[in-house]
Design a protein around this motif. Structure first.
Motif, PDB file in Angstrom:
ATOM      1  N   TRP A   1       0.949  -1.429   0.143  1.00  0.00           N
ATOM      2  CA  TRP A   1      -0.088  -0.096   0.011  1.00  0.00           C
ATOM      3  C   TRP A   1       0.820   1.095  -0.010  1.00  0.00           C
ATOM      4  CZ3 TRP A   1      -0.150  -4.213   2.881  1.00  0.00           C
ATOM      5  CH2 TRP A   1      -1.225  -5.072   2.871  1.00  0.00           C
TER       6      TRP A   1
ATOM      7  N   ASP B   1      -4.191  -1.522  -2.790  1.00  0.00           N
ATOM      8  CA  ASP B   1      -3.005  -2.521  -2.941  1.00  0.00           C
ATOM      9  C   ASP B   1      -2.287  -2.832  -4.214  1.00  0.00           C
ATOM     10  OD1 ASP B   1      -1.327  -4.514  -2.498  1.00  0.00           O
ATOM     11  OD2 ASP B   1      -2.747  -5.970  -1.868  1.00  0.00           O
TER      12      ASP B   1
ATOM     13  N   THR C   1      -6.657  -3.646   6.974  1.00  0.00           N
ATOM     14  CA  THR C   1      -6.562  -4.178   5.741  1.00  0.00           C
ATOM     15  C   THR C   1      -6.788  -5.798   6.327  1.00  0.00           C
ATOM     16  OG1 THR C   1      -5.561  -4.931   3.887  1.00  0.00           O
ATOM     17  CG2 THR C   1      -4.069  -4.135   5.645  1.00  0.00           C
TER      18      THR C   1
END
Length: 714
Positions: A44, A56, A96
């Motif tokens: 990222w 990403d 994430t």
């Protein structure tokens, strides 16, 4: 620190020859060094300019930017203009949670951080075990793998001075921790706890309320342990280690004191790799200086709100680049934030009186302290007419003074009521006022600060011993409280002024307010009525007498006395005079507690038109001016007057005498004009043995004034 592609290519080649730069850097910079590394699970870059999704690079696990993360901040790479994300330490984080990111037997975490405050840089979704890339453990940098914690011995402060590359690798039970490409710690974990998703960046996992302030950039997760050479190569791909030259010292630094703050400004630097600025503060020109900005500044301005009024602060500014090179201190600048008392004094008005005025803004103690031994004394009287206290200390009653007044009790313990009043108890008002001024009571005003509904006002209460304006036989009264107020913005700068005018008021924005060279507002005081105006001129009042406020008489900026609601004589609720129209105590007037209402109910500003008229010319009066001849006989002047037979005779004649150069020591007398000729005798103020100036003007039935005749007398 800036340079073109040729220079950079030469630098990279040199670094490779020295073994300091890796092949990945030479081939494509930091992003390629990451994407070319085997085992990459997620990457990222945080270079988004808007939105709440962190892309990403691998496409597997886009992250969620929560809490209002600021995007587009200066990034951590020397050779890459890609931006970073700024986290506020309150509720910002990156999450994430794709299942592919669940590390097991081997893995690596890697990122660039500017760690300003907070506990953890990156942690899985745990509270007491789990995995942590780096955290603060007793002011030392620590990390955690599978529930096993390791303290590195590196001080957290060493990671809070700028951008740093941080990496954690795990292979079986072996751990390694790196900072800026160098191994800092190696350990052996005995834990077995798997990663609990999601990952939290700039938050201490699932611990409630523990967020981290700073910036994050270029976050990467791998399914294998990076070796030391790869970690070093990644660092060198992002950091220009040959750059050891700091940015230029910031110039043009200024510090401006505000109400509750200091605004520091400087000229921006132009380096391409500039990361930002820091402001340092001390109280001595030689330091020590401590940084006052919580986060490094990208703009060339900073407002310091952690200041104390009346304290002098000294500031310097530094500039830093992404390679953590810091400039020397700028030149020092100094500022002293004002206190509310400072602001009261700064914006206390200058009073400009009309010529022939004989009563001036004085101490309210004139009303409580005035007496002539063996002759007369002022009193405090209750509503039934019973005298409570006397100014003359020889009187058997309690001693009257401003300090005697109070609420709910007087100084002797007697209950105070709204119906109590002060009584001058004689008719020699002018002589009393002159005598008290000569005794040191002259030229005073009272100021207080009022805060209401998030706003601040400076209130100025102005006391006159007597109001001699006669309105068809009424209106003269003992005591006279006039009023002006100034509204401040959050920086303590004036925005609006409002002046009292009889039973109404006028409001002007600050740009319309006439001010002295020192910035003090000017109040033009109307003759006899003492109403306050924003500009010189003549104000028509319909069937009531006109207000003459041309400001061509005595000018003074009175001494300010600071008051509060608990100041005894201001807490008192009685009436300031025995006349039927004497004013009630200031605290019983609506504007005392409702400055916003007083401002909003005021009439619109007329200052520009009034000022323009007064500046161009004086309107010709329809009232004939007297012709006068003056003789001086000892301690008095004899004024013979005559009016022309061809014009309608005025009703009232105002004659005044004052020592030359001392218009505030004026004696004035109003007399009814019964014929076109006559004589007025007027006592000269005590002690005025030198030259004097005699002035005379006439008034019509409705108060229109003639021109003023002026005669100097030796």
């Amino acid at each position: 620190m800036s340079g073109g592609g040729t220079w950079r290519a030469w630098l990279l080649a040199a670094l490779m020859m020295l073994g300091l730069a890796g092949p990945a850097e030479a081939a494509g910079g930091y992003p390629q060094s990451v994407t070319d590394t085997a085992g990459l699970l997620g990457y990222w870059r945080l270079g988004e300019r808007s939105g709440t999704t962190a892309a990403d690079v691998t496409g597997r696990a886009p992250g969620s930017l929560l809490g209002g993360v600021s995007l587009g901040a200066h990034g951590g790479l020397s050779l890459d203009a890609d931006t970073a994300a700024r986290f506020d330490g309150v509720d910002d984080e990156l999450q994430t949670g794709d299942s592919s990111l669940a590390l097991a037997d081997a893995g690596s975490l890697e990122s660039w951080f500017f760690w300003e405050s907070g506990v953890a840089l990156m942690r899985d979704n745990t509270t007491g075990s789990g995995w942590i890339l780096a955290y603060d453990s007793g002011r030392q940098v620590a990390y955690r793998v599978r529930g096993s914690s390791f303290t590195t011995g590196l001080a957290v402060s060493q990671l809070r001075d700028g951008w740093h590359h941080v990496a954690l690798t795990v292979q079986g039970q072996a751990t390694a921790f790196y900072v800026d490409g160098e191994p800092v710690h190696a350990g052996t974990t005995s834990g077995s706890a798997p990663v609990a998703l999601p990952w939290h960046v700039m938050r201490n996992g699932a611990v409630t309320g523990q967020f981290t302030r700073g910036r994050a950039d270029e976050i990467a997760v791998y399914d294998r342990a990076l070796n030391a050479e790869t970690v070093r190569a990644h660092f060198l791909a992002g950091r220009d280690v040959a750059d050891v030259t700091p940015p230029a010292v910031p110039s043009g630094v200024t510090a401006t004191a505000r109400f509750g703050s200091v605004e520091v400004d400087w000229s921006g630097n132009g380096e391409s790799d500039l990361d930002g600025y820091d402001v340092f503060r001390g109280t001595s020109p030689t330091g020590p200086f401590a940084r006052v900005n919580a986060s490094r500044l990208e703009a060339s301005t900073y407002t310091d709100t952690s200041v104390a009024a009346g304290t002098t602060y000294i500031y310097v500014v530094t500039a830093s680049d992404v390679a953590n090179n810091r400039s020397a201190n700028s030149a020092t600048v100094t500022a002293t934030p004002p206190s509310t008392t400072d602001l009261l004094r700064q914006y206390a008005p200058e009073l400009r009186y009309e010529t022939q005025e004989s009563y001036f803004a004085d101490s309210a103690a004139e009303m409580t302290d005035n007496y002539v031994s063996g002759s007369q004394t002022n009193y405090l009287v209750d509503g039934s007419g019973t005298r409570i206290a006397a100014a003359n200390p020889a009187n058997a009653l309690a001693d009257l003074s401003l300090g005697f007044l109070g609420n709910p009790l007087y100084a002797d313990g007697r209950a105070a009521t709204d119906s109590d009043y002060l009584d001058a108890a004689n008719t020699t008002y002018q002589q009393d006022a002159q005598r008290m001024r000569a005794a040191g009571y002259g030229d005073r005003i009272y100021g207080r600060v009022v805060s209401s509904a998030g706003r601040t006002w400076l209130q100025y209460w102005i006391f006159y011993y007597y109001n001699p304006q006669n309105v068809i036989g009424f209106g003269v009264h003992e005591g006279d409280w006039e009023f002006a107020q100034v509204a401040l913005d959050s920086d303590g700068a004036p925005t609006v002024a409002t002046y009292a005018q009889h039973d109404s008021s006028e409001r002007c924005v600050w740009s319309q307010v006439r001010r002295t060279s020192a910035g003090a507002p000017v109040v033009y005081v109307a003759l006899a009525s003492h109403a306050s105006y924003f500009a010189p001129g003549v104000a028509s009042r319909g069937w009531l007498p006109d207000d003459y406020h041309r400001g061509d008489g005595y000018r003074v900026r009175p001494q300010l006395e600071v008051i509060t609601p608990s100041t005894p004589f201001m807490a008192w609720r009685g009436r300031w005079g025995a006349s039927s129209s004497s004013p009630i105590a200031p605290r019983r007037q609506g504007k005392w507690g409702d400055p916003a209402g007083f401002e909003s109910n005021a009439a619109a500003c007329t200052a520009p038109s009034s000022a323009a008229t007064a500046t161009r010319r004086r309107p010709r009066s329809s009232v004939p001016a007297p012709q006068i001849r003056v003789r001086r006989l000892g301690g008095e002047v004899v004024v013979d007057y005559r009016f022309p037979a061809t014009r309608r005779r005025p009703v009232t004649l105002l004659v005044s005498v004052a020592p030359a150069g001392a218009p505030d020591v004026a004696t004035a007398r109003r007399t009814t004009i019964r014929s076109r000729t006559g004589t007025v005798r007027l006592a000269v103020a005590s002690g005025a043995d030198g030259p004097v100036v005699v002035q005379a003007s006439a008034f019509s039935q409705r108060g229109t004034r003639s021109a003023v005749k002026r005669v100097p007398v030796s």
